[in-house]
Design an enzyme around this catalytic site. Structure first.
Site, PDB file in Angstrom:
ATOM      1  N   ARG A 302     117.773  21.931 -14.211  1.00 41.39           N
ATOM      2  CA  ARG A 302     118.064  21.580 -12.830  1.00 41.39           C
ATOM      3  C   ARG A 302     118.337  22.860 -12.044  1.00 41.39           C
ATOM      4  O   ARG A 302     118.435  23.951 -12.619  1.00 41.39           O
ATOM      5  CB  ARG A 302     119.289  20.646 -12.729  1.00 41.39           C
ATOM      6  N   ASP A 406     113.331  18.627  -0.794  1.00 45.30           N
ATOM      7  CA  ASP A 406     113.553  17.527  -1.732  1.00 45.30           C
ATOM      8  C   ASP A 406     114.628  16.564  -1.212  1.00 45.30           C
ATOM      9  O   ASP A 406     115.356  16.879  -0.279  1.00 45.30           O
ATOM     10  CB  ASP A 406     113.969  18.129  -3.079  1.00 45.30           C
ATOM     11  N   GLU A 409     117.471  10.687  -0.049  1.00 47.01           N
ATOM     12  CA  GLU A 409     117.641   9.242  -0.282  1.00 47.01           C
ATOM     13  C   GLU A 409     119.043   8.844  -0.712  1.00 47.01           C
ATOM     14  O   GLU A 409     119.319   7.669  -0.912  1.00 47.01           O
ATOM     15  CB  GLU A 409     116.686   8.782  -1.403  1.00 47.01           C
ATOM     16  N   ASP A 473     108.625  11.967  -8.150  1.00 46.82           N
ATOM     17  CA  ASP A 473     108.756  12.338  -9.567  1.00 46.82           C
ATOM     18  C   ASP A 473     108.082  11.339 -10.500  1.00 46.82           C
ATOM     19  O   ASP A 473     108.757  10.520 -11.122  1.00 46.82           O
ATOM     20  CB  ASP A 473     110.239  12.412  -9.937  1.00 46.82           C
TER      21      ASP A 473
END
Lengths: 679, 679
Positions: A302, A406, A409, A473
């Site tokens: 990450r 990115d 949401e 993704d």
């Protein structure tokens, strides 16, 4: 009831025995009778749980009452409708139906403030099909299902019958379902050749299961609903993008080749690029999402989420970026709308009061999977200015020519925002606000058309503010709902509502629960990528478990060849990208957009027209050497064999490296397409 | 609104500013105001799909309207209530609230015939708990969840987080969930010491999630709702069984030992029984479900479903049954309410017109998993007489002293029945009709109290007609939702609503998706079985995959010892079975039934009181040698060690063969309990 009857173009309201019908340009859109009312209102109590971007949403509908009784009054061709529960009863909702800017506009005024649930029925035919509702990954034609519209993680697996989905659900509440998407939008296109748009950011659920109506559920009384009709689908998408806006053209450099997704630092980048160039690969750029640092979690690799060059990870990047650019290789980075608590940006935002709060007045920390972040409050104008500054100074001024913008949401529904609006209403609005931040940062820096950022999240209005979509993704597999194939309906559905530029992670992203990317999957995905407006690879969340483009000689050569195909095709691609910028006609188009009379074309969701003159049918299953393709009636030439076809179902050879692609024999681009077969 | 106010015992209706409250014996049961109405009505359109007894039920609620406005009139202490949607509007529902036979009865009369959905709110307290709703396998206290009430397969796994459930769902739509049960009933007991019963056989869903009310959803306007209160839970179950009826006592021979579930024919029976008797096992009978023949399907060993002695499978059974009975071994068989198309009974029923039809007027064939059956139409009185004849002639007269009266849950909702009533309404009624057929066959043969049949399906009224429940088809595992443990809440919940006799397949039944019965599971299950009113083993659906009671010497000896414990305990068991027959006090009781003041006792669902004087805490986890038990405040003696305990959480040694069982020190049965430790 006013006794009117209009058969002309434009708005027509026809009186029925105990109700009325509303048509627009001869398309019946609304039908109301006491027996079959078009509107229901009520009250619900929702419970919403979020776990890492996956939402568990339940509604307890206490009341759902039909508004059976309508009183209609006309004035200057505007219709005022009062709707009541009982005959002669008090109006609980007022409608104004009018034509405005060649659209049918139905405005709603809430009289009873207790209403928080709203169901509108739009008249439907049994054979009608519907498309859109944002970016839909499982079903392009949405008829027969309902579609909750709430921006969220799309889910891992997205099909309750697959083992990966089950594991994702049990371990992480993350399995998702067919309707979960980063980019929902309360807008759809009907084969009755109209679009319908509901102006709201509340939770919605569009139900296309009924034979005689579409039922649109919204968790508020929406401001208005728009309908617009057109003679052709091409005209319709043009009108849709007149309303929502259009993407600018892509930067010239995007067409120079593939953008390699690389992580691991300056040295790794140079090694990998040099190896690629040695094999004759056309490389337009490198995309290094870890330019600002990385962290390792149980999910995989990450990022650090502190949006500034990480000198340890990328030594001398400040000097390398101009050097690489000189050599035709652009540098792309990564950002999202959250700041990790460990970073300096978090501290700065905390001091300035730019982060969203919880109900106790403390900073709301969101769990992103073993690390926590603050939410930059985009309802605070100063916070927006500050965040745009971060993009301009830390990214654009640093020489970064593109990035993944990115997320968007995850806005929790119990967050407290500066503007005082309920987060339940702001949740869906967030992706477009995030897009706008990026858009304004780029345009304020004078870089529109030179910089490209790509997003997965979206909502109404993102059309204007997002330079490029990426499909999110996908799992590194062959599943229809979450693998390679799912990207195609995603591109088609978002294209129908005005986002005409789409691409995806070549090779997919999510490697979990035993899924590992195979060489074959990567190669098939890059074959598809060559026929999208941007080619970009991704290492995946677990790079070591996934086959990479430089995994062996064959894969390197394969990608090199695909990048050459992409570059050869560039003049054509540029032309269709320009069409999208000018008229909103998507680059990837459903077959029916140019073959309206072909009934079969309306249910094909794993093929697309790439512009008017190419038909692409990506191989999305494992171990195939041939592939069945449906061709609408026309004169088609198979790119690799030169064989001519008329139409119907045909089976062509499709070994690795030769995806089923056809061009129209009479295309003005014929010479260019012919050149492809020599690569 | 009538201005009345009653504080006396019995019915009391209190006027509120804009509504009223109904109490009964000082218990507040209904509360209605304009703001918080107690009744909602509406219309729904259900879709119901059945696959082998598993139902997928969806409801599209078109309308749900609160009946806010009430007009109340009193006459002779009966209250007539008119409920309307709008103030001064037409009444859509009439209520009569009255006391009848010491019960509060609320009768409903439907004025608006369009209503097919009904939601009633019963007043609740935050801390209140509720029990019952038939036989619930996952949750004894139902507060915090909703419980759809529809007789069906209970599911394999019954927990969406388990791999077995997921497999069962994906392969057979058969995973089930926490609320699926063979025996639902719209009746519950509250810790406010009342029971509530809704008189309906329609689909229902009782929702106990709300802090201030229980919401009872019913897919029709029910005839009436009953409430009755009591001072103690013992009194309450007595009153419940006054209403629904009580089971007769069990035949004497049941207490003679274990009933061995054996398949494979006469010879196998004799071998197995002789081996068991040699080890000192007490054997009361053999239960041979394949007495009428068997078939092999992918599911496992299934039966022939033609209810008559199969001479090939069981040669000389007609002579053996009396011979075995002479030696103290009874013969038990099997029947269910369907007839397989291959059998003579199907042909007979077909000729006589006793089978239910489909909408085309042909015989409705139900898929039971690779074979098809007709449904004997119990709404046809002649068919009932005929089927009772089958039981009497082919089973009772043949010498069969007991049977599994299996199934009853599969009535399809699109079947056409002789009585013309919608199958949606008859579906839930079927189990009780099936029980009544058995009951009448036995009583007409004069065999009540000598013959026992055991059922898994149930509904309102089954109390009177079913001589013994069995817990249905558990998986052969340790899971809480579908394994050994699940049988305990099943016994407790069904006991609360008047089915006081319960037992289960020793070892469980369903071996699918990798589940195989271990020796340890079988032994732990038989330890529990010794403390239920009937001990009966089952080979399981895949006998070869499952450890059997005669699998080795240790397991044979273990079951032999358990059978001796069961037989030693028989005088006590008989006494508590008699209590059930006389007063409806269940044999297996929740701890709070005798320890009302113990708050912890209300949430214990994996222990039970066996009568008043024994506390049983079955070991329901693998590889345990000790076990933690909660004892209510009393003087308890651990049966095996003789150690004395006062109350609270205690941990005792619990190796195989020594299940945690305690007796009350002051019990009149002390000598008997002492004898157990010498076995």
């Amino acid at each position: 009831m006013v006794e009117t009857m209009k058969v002309n173009k434009g708005l027509a309201v026809k009186t029925l025995e105990d109700g009325f019908e509303v048509s627009f340009n001869h398309v019946l859109l609304l039908r109301h009778t006491v027996q079959q009312p078009m509107l229901f209102v009520g009250q619900g109590e929702e419970t919403i749980d979020m776990y890492r971007g996956n939402f568990d949403i339940k509604d307890y509908v206490m009341e759902r009452t039909p508004l059976k009784y309508a009183r209609v009054e006309e004035k200057n061709n505007e219709y005022m409708v009062e709707l009541a529960k009982s005959e002669g009863g008090q109006a609980v909702l007022l409608l104004t139906i009018k034509e405005e800017d060649s659209r049918l506009k139905v405005e709603y005024t809430q009289v009873d403030s207790a209403i928080n649930r709203f169901w509108l029925r739009v008249a439907a035919d049994q054979t009608e099909k519907v498309y859109g509702c944002g970016e839909q990954l499982s079903h392009f034609n949405m008829r027969g299902k309902n579609f909750p519209l709430w921006t969220s993680e799309p889910g891992v697996g997205r099909n309750k019958n697959t083992y990966v989905t089950w594991q994702a659900d049990v371990k992480d509440k993350a399995g998702g379902d067919y309707y979960n998407t980063n980019f929902p939008q309360p807008t759809f296109v009907s084969t009755k050749k109209y679009y319908c748009h509901v102006e709201t950011t509340a939770y919605a659920d569009f139900d296309f299961r009924n034979p005689n109506f579409h039922e649109l559920q919204i968790w508020e009384v929406p401001k208005y609903v728009l309908f617009e009709t057109a003679e052709t689908y091409i005209d319709l998408v043009e009108k849709i993008t007149n309303l929502f806006g259009r993407q600018p053209e892509l930067p010239e450099w995007v067409y120079n080749g593939v953008i390699l997704g690389i992580q691991g630092g300056t040295e790794v980048v140079e090694e990998k690029v040099s190896r690629a160039l040695d094999r004759g690969m056309k490389v337009a750029g490198v995309w290094c999402q870890d330019w600002q640092g990385k962290r390792i979690t149980s999910f995989g690799k990450r990022l650090m989420w502190n949006w500034k060059w990480n000198e340890n990870e990328y030594p001398e990047l400040d000097k390398k970026i101009p050097e690489w650019k000189e050599n035709g290789i652009r540098f792309l980075g990564y950002i999202n709308p959250y700041v990790a608590i460990e970073g300096y940006l978090y501290k700065e935002a905390e001091e300035k009061g730019y982060l969203a709060l919880n109900e106790q007045g403390d900073i709301y920390l969101v769990d992103f999977g073993e690390f926590y972040c603050g939410v930059v409050d985009f309802t605070n104008e100063e916070a927006c200015v500050w965040y745009k500054g971060v993009i301009k100074e830390n990214m654009i001024d640093f020489g970064i020519d593109g990035w993944m913008a990115d997320f968007g949401e995850y806005l929790p529904t119990d967050v407290v925002l500066k503007n005082g609006v309920d987060a339940l209403i702001m949740h869906n609005a967030w992706p477009t606000m995030w897009a706008k931040i990026n858009y304004e940062a780029v345009s304020e820096a004078g870089k529109l058309g030179e910089v490209v950022y790509f997003m997965r999240a979206g909502y109404t209005g993102v059309q204007k503010y997002c330079t490029l979509l990426w499909g999110g993704d996908q799992s590194v597999d062959w599943t229809l709902d979450d693998g390679l194939a799912s990207v195609i309906p995603a591109a088609l559905s978002s294209g129908m509502i005005g986002c005409g530029l789409h691409h995806s992670d070549i090779g997919g992203y999510t490697s979990l629960h035993g899924n590992k990317r195979s060489k074959e999957l990567l190669m098939r995905w890059s074959e598809m990528g060559a026929f999208t407006p941007m080619m970009r690879t991704h290492e995946g969340n677990r790079p070591d478990d996934c086959f990479q483009f430089d995994g062996d000689e064959e894969s390197l050569e394969h990608l090199a060849r695909m990048s050459n195909i992409f570059v050869t095709l560039a003049p054509y691609t540029k032309a269709i990208v320009k069409e999208n910028a000018k008229r909103g006609i998507p680059v990837q188009r459903p077959l029916f957009m140019h073959y309206e009379k072909d009934e079969k074309a309306y249910d094909i969701q794993y093929q697309y027209l790439y512009g008017k003159d190419l038909l692409v049918a990506p191989v999305h299953q494992e171990s195939q050497t041939e592939w069945e393709v449906y061709l609408p009636e026309d004169e088609w030439i198979h790119v690799w064999s030169g064989q001519e076809y008329k139409g119907g179902s045909v089976t062509v050879q499709a070994p690795i490296g030769y995806p089923p692609v056809f061009y129209r024999k009479n295309s003005e681009w014929k010479e260019l397409f012919l050149a492809l077969s020599n690569i």
